[in-house]
Design a protein around this motif. Structure first.
Motif, PDB file in Angstrom:
ATOM      1  N   GLN A 110      23.545  -5.264  -9.169  1.00 23.05           N
ATOM      2  CA  GLN A 110      22.356  -6.041  -8.831  1.00 23.05           C
ATOM      3  C   GLN A 110      22.308  -6.364  -7.338  1.00 23.05           C
ATOM      4  N   ILE A 111      23.486  -6.657  -6.777  1.00 23.24           N
ATOM      5  CA  ILE A 111      23.554  -6.946  -5.344  1.00 23.24           C
ATOM      6  C   ILE A 111      23.156  -5.718  -4.532  1.00 23.24           C
ATOM      7  N   LEU A 112      23.662  -4.559  -4.927  1.00 22.39           N
ATOM      8  CA  LEU A 112      23.315  -3.313  -4.239  1.00 22.39           C
ATOM      9  C   LEU A 112      21.814  -3.032  -4.351  1.00 22.39           C
ATOM     10  N   GLN A 113      21.272  -3.349  -5.514  1.00 18.85           N
ATOM     11  CA  GLN A 113      19.835  -3.161  -5.718  1.00 18.85           C
ATOM     12  C   GLN A 113      19.034  -4.055  -4.773  1.00 18.85           C
ATOM     13  N   LYS A 114      19.474  -5.304  -4.649  1.00 21.53           N
ATOM     14  CA  LYS A 114      18.805  -6.237  -3.747  1.00 21.53           C
ATOM     15  C   LYS A 114      18.928  -5.768  -2.301  1.00 21.53           C
ATOM     16  N   VAL A 115      20.090  -5.250  -1.943  1.00 22.90           N
ATOM     17  CA  VAL A 115      20.295  -4.743  -0.588  1.00 22.90           C
ATOM     18  C   VAL A 115      19.337  -3.591  -0.305  1.00 22.90           C
ATOM     19  N   GLY A 116      19.201  -2.685  -1.273  1.00 16.73           N
ATOM     20  CA  GLY A 116      18.287  -1.549  -1.113  1.00 16.73           C
ATOM     21  C   GLY A 116      16.846  -2.008  -0.977  1.00 16.73           C
ATOM     22  N   GLN A 117      16.459  -2.972  -1.817  1.00 20.36           N
ATOM     23  CA  GLN A 117      15.096  -3.500  -1.755  1.00 20.36           C
ATOM     24  C   GLN A 117      14.834  -4.189  -0.416  1.00 20.36           C
ATOM     25  N   PHE A 118      15.849  -4.904   0.073  1.00 18.80           N
ATOM     26  CA  PHE A 118      15.710  -5.610   1.344  1.00 18.80           C
ATOM     27  C   PHE A 118      15.541  -4.618   2.492  1.00 18.80           C
ATOM     28  N   GLU A 119      16.360  -3.577   2.485  1.00 21.35           N
ATOM     29  CA  GLU A 119      16.267  -2.570   3.544  1.00 21.35           C
ATOM     30  C   GLU A 119      14.912  -1.858   3.525  1.00 21.35           C
ATOM     31  N   GLU A 120      14.449  -1.546   2.326  1.00 23.21           N
ATOM     32  CA  GLU A 120      13.144  -0.900   2.199  1.00 23.21           C
ATOM     33  C   GLU A 120      12.030  -1.830   2.690  1.00 23.21           C
ATOM     34  N   LEU A 121      12.174  -3.100   2.365  1.00 24.59           N
ATOM     35  CA  LEU A 121      11.185  -4.083   2.779  1.00 24.59           C
ATOM     36  C   LEU A 121      11.176  -4.232   4.300  1.00 24.59           C
ATOM     37  N   GLN A 122      12.355  -4.167   4.899  1.00 23.59           N
ATOM     38  CA  GLN A 122      12.436  -4.249   6.357  1.00 23.59           C
ATOM     39  C   GLN A 122      11.714  -3.074   7.017  1.00 23.59           C
ATOM     40  N   LYS A 123      11.837  -1.899   6.433  1.00 22.29           N
ATOM     41  CA  LYS A 123      11.148  -0.722   6.965  1.00 22.29           C
ATOM     42  C   LYS A 123       9.632  -0.919   6.890  1.00 22.29           C
ATOM     43  N   VAL A 124       9.188  -1.429   5.730  1.00 22.42           N
ATOM     44  CA  VAL A 124       7.758  -1.674   5.544  1.00 22.42           C
ATOM     45  C   VAL A 124       7.259  -2.713   6.555  1.00 22.42           C
ATOM     46  N   MET A 125       8.041  -3.774   6.745  1.00 20.45           N
ATOM     47  CA  MET A 125       7.658  -4.825   7.682  1.00 20.45           C
ATOM     48  C   MET A 125       7.598  -4.298   9.106  1.00 20.45           C
ATOM     49  N   ALA A 126       8.565  -3.460   9.462  1.00 18.35           N
ATOM     50  CA  ALA A 126       8.587  -2.888  10.809  1.00 18.35           C
ATOM     51  C   ALA A 126       7.352  -2.020  11.041  1.00 18.35           C
ATOM     52  N   GLU A 127       6.996  -1.243  10.014  1.00 18.64           N
ATOM     53  CA  GLU A 127       5.820  -0.374  10.121  1.00 18.64           C
ATOM     54  C   GLU A 127       4.547  -1.196  10.249  1.00 18.64           C
ATOM     55  N   LYS A 128       4.452  -2.237   9.421  1.00 18.73           N
ATOM     56  CA  LYS A 128       3.252  -3.076   9.455  1.00 18.73           C
ATOM     57  C   LYS A 128       3.170  -3.864  10.771  1.00 18.73           C
ATOM     58  N   GLN A 129       4.305  -4.269  11.309  1.00 19.42           N
ATOM     59  CA  GLN A 129       4.312  -4.977  12.582  1.00 19.42           C
ATOM     60  C   GLN A 129       3.860  -4.051  13.704  1.00 19.42           C
ATOM     61  N   GLU A 130       4.303  -2.798  13.626  1.00 18.29           N
ATOM     62  CA  GLU A 130       3.886  -1.810  14.620  1.00 18.29           C
ATOM     63  C   GLU A 130       2.377  -1.578  14.537  1.00 18.29           C
ATOM     64  N   ASN A 131       1.885  -1.473  13.303  1.00 18.55           N
ATOM     65  CA  ASN A 131       0.441  -1.297  13.108  1.00 18.55           C
ATOM     66  C   ASN A 131      -0.329  -2.518  13.614  1.00 18.55           C
ATOM     67  N   LEU A 132       0.226  -3.695  13.365  1.00 27.14           N
ATOM     68  CA  LEU A 132      -0.421  -4.928  13.820  1.00 27.14           C
ATOM     69  C   LEU A 132      -0.494  -4.975  15.343  1.00 27.14           C
ATOM     70  N   ASN A 133       0.588  -4.590  15.995  1.00 26.06           N
ATOM     71  CA  ASN A 133       0.603  -4.588  17.460  1.00 26.06           C
ATOM     72  C   ASN A 133      -0.483  -3.670  18.015  1.00 26.06           C
ATOM     73  N   ALA A 134      -0.595  -2.470  17.417  1.00 26.20           N
ATOM     74  CA  ALA A 134      -1.621  -1.519  17.856  1.00 26.20           C
ATOM     75  C   ALA A 134      -3.015  -2.074  17.566  1.00 26.20           C
ATOM     76  N   LEU A 135      -3.151  -2.720  16.395  1.00 23.32           N
ATOM     77  CA  LEU A 135      -4.438  -3.299  16.004  1.00 23.32           C
ATOM     78  C   LEU A 135      -4.853  -4.400  16.976  1.00 23.32           C
ATOM     79  N   GLU A 136      -3.919  -5.238  17.351  1.00 25.60           N
ATOM     80  CA  GLU A 136      -4.224  -6.342  18.259  1.00 25.60           C
ATOM     81  C   GLU A 136      -4.684  -5.825  19.623  1.00 25.60           C
TER      82      GLU A 136
END
Length: 238
Positions: A110-136
């Motif tokens: 379960q811990i490994l699963q949470k780690v994987g989900q967290f890492e995936e979420l970080q990638k999504v957040m980084a992508e969305k932040q990059e898109n937000l910067n370009a949008l702004e």
């Protein structure tokens, strides 16, 4: 009175132009608001993802704490085995250890699963932040262009207001009262042209005697159908 009629026609044109400018300005302000809203929505998505990340971290921490507790229990139970005298008690403790080890494996997964989900979420957040910067950056440029147009419209509106004030000063208060009342009642159009025997405000034929009286220009005449004030364009242009 002819001058009053001329001023009424000019006033109506000025007001219609100001109304149009306000409409254009409101449209531009709506576009600016929509652009701002798109940025807010993008930020809200990132905030939601950030909240998800915090929840994952908390869940992972809780699992790690549970794992630490079970690991300690296993160590204590294994230490107890050395002191157990009876077979029955030995089997009971061994069963406890086996269950605890099985649970630790599940917790680790379960811990490994949470780690994987967290890492995936970080990638999504980084992508969305990059898109937000370009949008702004893009929206800032668009807002600048729109605001320039708004400023220009505001300057034109201000000039229109000055011209309107000059026209109003030349008109009697009684006529202005009627004018504003009709503006409210007739969607901003209080003064209309009469042409070829018809009112161009409602397109209804005017009584011949009333239409002919417009040529004299000695009174403010209203349309018997729509009650708007009537002017003859040739009278206001000469």
């Amino acid at each position: 009175m002819r001058n009053n009629l001329k001023l009424l026609g000019e006033l109506q044109e000025i007001d219609l132009k100001i109304d149009l400018l306000h409409g254009e300005k409101d449209t531009l302000l709506g576009e600016i608001a929509a652009l701002e809203n798109s940025v807010v929505e993008a930020r809200n998505v990132i905030a939601e993802k950030s909240a998800e990340a915090v929840s994952l971290e908390e869940a992972k921490k809780a699992l790690e704490e549970s794992l630490a507790v079970e690991s300690e229990n296993i160590v204590r139970s294994e230490a107890r085995l050395k002191e157990i005298k009876t077979q029955k008690e030995y089997q009971a403790v061994s069963k406890e250890i086996s269950s605890a080890k099985k649970l630790t494996v599940e917790l680790e997964e379960q811990i490994l699963q949470k780690v994987g989900q967290f890492e995936e979420l970080q990638k999504v957040m980084a992508e969305k932040q990059e898109n937000l910067n370009a949008l702004e950056v893009n929206i800032a440029a668009q807002q600048g262009e729109l605001q320039t147009k708004v400023d220009k419209l505001e300057a034109e509106i201000a000039a229109g207001v000055v011209a309107k004030d000059a026209a109003v000063k030349g008109l009697p208060a009684s006529i202005m009262k009627r004018y504003y009342k009709l503006r409210d009642q007739r969607r901003g159009l209080a003064v209309v042209e009469a042409k070829d025997g018809s009112c161009l405000g409602c397109n209804m034929n005017l009584p011949p005697q009333l239409y002919n009286s417009l040529f004299r220009g000695d009174d403010v005449i209203t349309c018997p159908h729509c009650q708007r004030m009537l002017i003859l364009r040739q009278e206001t242009e000469n």
